[in-house]
Scaffold this active site. Structure first.
Site, short mmCIF file in Angstrom:
data_model
loop_
_atom_site.label_atom_id
_atom_site.label_comp_id
_atom_site.label_asym_id
_atom_site.label_seq_id
_atom_site.Cartn_x
_atom_site.Cartn_y
_atom_site.Cartn_z
N SER A 2 0.93 -1.53 -0.40
CA SER A 2 0.31 -0.20 0.45
C SER A 2 0.66 1.54 -0.21
O SER A 2 1.65 1.04 -1.19
CB SER A 2 -0.81 -0.08 1.57
OG SER A 2 -1.94 0.66 1.04
N ASP A 33 -6.03 -4.02 -1.75
CA ASP A 33 -4.79 -3.64 -0.80
C ASP A 33 -4.32 -5.01 -0.27
O ASP A 33 -5.15 -5.17 0.11
CB ASP A 33 -5.81 -2.50 -0.02
CG ASP A 33 -4.44 -1.78 0.75
OD1 ASP A 33 -2.91 -2.53 1.41
OD2 ASP A 33 -4.97 -0.50 1.19
#
Length: 295
Positions: free
Chosen positions: A44, A190
């Site tokens: 991320s 993610d």
């Protein structure tokens, strides 16, 4: 010569800011340039930082750009200025990653990941990451750069690299905030949904030392009030996940150095890791309080 790996965990806008400061501390204390790590794993916001460093930018340049300082590299100034705000746009109908619920029933992910998969489909604009990836790609030569995303259907963590822009967008595809991203014909969300760091993916490399910079975990319980309590509900499971990954690494004989936010830093960060208004304060407290911890 010590063979080191570097892990840059998830944490959104403020986690990235804190991580840059943490790397400054590590560079000073270890006499080691993080860019020289034999393996770099980013998730991320950590994937964004990993790609920037792998493209040859210095930590001082990255911090200056994060703070919007004059003289910082124009590419990074424009990139950070174009990043997301502190509130997600209205979502679209549908679930972000319903496959994570099935993965939970099979014991492949924890309950926090399953809950995240049931958030609505995000509609956030990830074009700032696609542009960054396209700009950085010609300069990224690191042989072992892994940007971690989670397969939307199975919950499996997958290290991505190319194309760099979609790989970054996939690793950053926060459920409920950004839409899933297609890379190589598969949809990803993610990687932090499943693991804050994915540090255990370094186990096969047989490294001497693994440095883990983890904005979303803690070395111990941190008291909280108000909305900060919601943030701690996420931080607890994420810390336990990193604990388990650390044990995997230690069984290979690797030394593990964990760097995590102090209670003071967490108070400054607040419950919303996407709140850009707090960037200067987070950078200040991180530079002042970040220290290496030999776990």
């Amino acid at each position: 010569m010590t063979r080191r790996g570097l892990v840059l965990g998830c944490g959104g806008t403020l986690g990235l800011t804190w991580s840059v400061a943490a790397l400054h501390s590590l560079r000073r204390e270890l006499g080691w340039d993080p860019v020289s790590a034999e393996v770099v794993v980013g998730t991320s916001g950590g994937a964004e930082l990993a790609a920037i460093l792998a493209a040859g930018f210095d930590l001082d340049e990255v911090l200056a750009a994060r703070l919007g300082s004059a003289g910082a590299p124009e590419l990074l100034l424009e990139h950070f200025a174009a990043g997301p705000g502190g509130v997600p746009p209205l979502p679209r109908p549908g679930f972000a990653a319903p496959g994570l619920l099935r993965a939970r029933l099979r014991g492949r992910v924890d309950g926090t990941a399953a809950a995240a998969g049931l958030l609505p489909l995000g509609s956030g604009d990830n074009s700032w990451l696609l542009r960054l990836g396209a700009a950085l790609a010609p300069s990224v030569q690191h042989p072992n750069l892994m940007l971690i995303a989670a397969d939307r259907r199975t919950g499996k963590r997958v290290p991505l690299r190319e194309p760099l822009g979609p790989a970054l967008a996939a690793s950053w595809a926060i459920p409920g905030w950004f839409p899933p991203v297609v890379v190589g014909g598969r949809e990803y969300v993610d990687g932090g949904t499943v693991s804050p760091t994915s540090a255990d993916l370094l186990a096969p490399f047989g490294l001497d030392e693994v440095v883990v910079v983890a904005p979303m975990t803690s070395s111990g319980p941190v008291p909280a009030r108000g909305l900060d309590r919601v943030e701690r509900l996420l931080r607890g499971p994420m810390t336990r996940r990193l604990d388990a990954e650390e044990r995997v690494l230690r069984r290979t004989g690797a030394r593990v150095l964990r760097v995590e936010p102090t209670a003071e830093a967490l108070a400054v960060m607040g419950p919303n890791f996407m709140d850009r208004r707090r960037v200067p304060a987070v950078a200040e407290v991180a530079l002042r309080t970040t220290a290496r911890e030999d776990a």
